[in-house]
Write a protein that holds these residues in place. Structure first.
Motif, short mmCIF file in Angstrom:
data_model
loop_
_atom_site.label_atom_id
_atom_site.label_comp_id
_atom_site.label_asym_id
_atom_site.label_seq_id
_atom_site.Cartn_x
_atom_site.Cartn_y
_atom_site.Cartn_z
N ILE A 217 54.78 39.37 5.75
CA ILE A 217 55.53 38.86 4.51
C ILE A 217 55.53 40.11 3.72
O ILE A 217 54.48 40.69 3.27
CB ILE A 217 54.73 37.78 3.46
N ARG A 218 56.70 40.53 3.22
CA ARG A 218 56.80 41.91 2.64
C ARG A 218 57.48 41.57 1.10
O ARG A 218 58.60 40.78 1.12
CB ARG A 218 57.84 42.66 3.55
N MET A 219 56.94 42.28 0.27
CA MET A 219 57.25 42.02 -1.13
C MET A 219 58.86 42.50 -1.47
O MET A 219 59.27 41.82 -2.36
CB MET A 219 56.39 42.77 -1.98
N ASP A 220 59.18 43.63 -0.78
CA ASP A 220 60.45 43.90 -1.20
C ASP A 220 61.72 43.27 -0.57
O ASP A 220 62.79 43.53 -0.47
CB ASP A 220 60.59 45.51 -0.73
N GLN A 221 61.16 41.97 0.22
CA GLN A 221 61.98 41.09 0.99
C GLN A 221 62.03 39.67 0.27
O GLN A 221 61.20 39.27 -0.35
CB GLN A 221 61.91 41.14 2.42
#
Length: 260
Positions: free
Chosen positions: A38-42
């Motif tokens: 899980i990526r914050m910038d996505q």
């Protein structure tokens, strides 16, 4: 009956796009990349009450991301992701990595490392977590600037606290089993040693506190997945569903898959 964050049963909105994986249970849902990160910038994360209560969940082996091989669905609320170290390009990698994820009033993930070789293996497993408590609707509109949460260490656990006062009624708790060997901010690490044929597991448990009330996930570290309410409900539904038998193998396969 008055709805609460944990009894509301209607499906939550999905922001998953091509190249993502989505799990859903009630109003709790999680969207991740195909390797499980899980990526914050996505437009990814775990969401409760239309708020992203987990914006980062990244697993690395020796500072490298996991390369996804294939996801395996365990129902709308659970899945397993088969992967390998990013640097393992040999036809038969020595290590397999499995991420077993379950969503329900929070999230549980078991990261399992398996040594398939005839030699001992050593590596560093790192898990990075964060929560920016962004609004689901701001994320969908692309109007959110990612924000890093404050970290409060509670014994061996982490509490992620919003720096945005608008989300102050929420906080996210992270518990690891076993405890990490080292921790720097949002990143926890374990020094892994595996004998030939040996496997080990690190469990991450994510729970959410709303207005001072903390609810644990329906599946906690150490619990048997088969004992969770979601699995039992699905089994009961499958047992009472009409079965299709056909001389057409493709039709029978499609009917069977629709029940899984």
């Amino acid at each position: 009956m008055t709805s609460t964050p944990w009894t509301f049963a209607a499906p939550g909105p999905s922001i998953g796009t091509a190249g993502t994986l989505t799990l859903l249970d009630g109003d709790t849902f999680a969207v991740s990349a195909t390797n499980g990160d899980i990526r914050m910038d996505q437009p990814e994360g775990m969401f409760v009450l239309d708020t992203r209560v987990l914006s980062t969940l990244m697993v690395e082996i020796d500072d490298q991301p996991i390369e996804a091989v294939s996801p395996v669905s365990r129902g709308p609320f659970a899945m397993s992701i088969v992967g390998r170290p990013h640097t393992a390009h040999e036809p038969d990698p020595k290590m397999a990595i499995l991420r077993h994820r379950h969503v329900g009033r929070g999230l549980r993930e078991d990261v399992e490392l398996r040594n398939h070789s005839t030699d001992p293996l050593e590596c560093v497993l790192s898990i990075t977590v964060d929560a920016d408590f962004a609004s689901l609707f701001d994320i969908k509109a692309g109007a959110h600037e990612p924000d890093i949460s404050a970290v409060v260490i509670e014994d061996s656990d982490l509490q992620l606290v919003p720096t945005n006062l608008d989300a102050a009624r929420l906080s996210t708790h992270i518990a690891f089993t076993p405890r990490p060997d080292t921790r720097i901010g949002h990143r926890s690490s374990w020094h892994i040693q595996l004998s030939p044929g040996e496997a080990t597991t690190v469990c991450t448990e994510v729970s959410v506190e709303v207005d001072g009330r903390r609810e644990h996930p329906t599946s906690r570290c150490g619990d048997h997945i088969a004992d969770t309410p979601q699995v039992q409900r699905m089994q009961q539904w499958q047992e009472t569903t009409v079965r299709v038998e056909s001389s057409d193998d493709r039709l029978e396969l499609a009917a069977r898959q629709s029940l899984e």
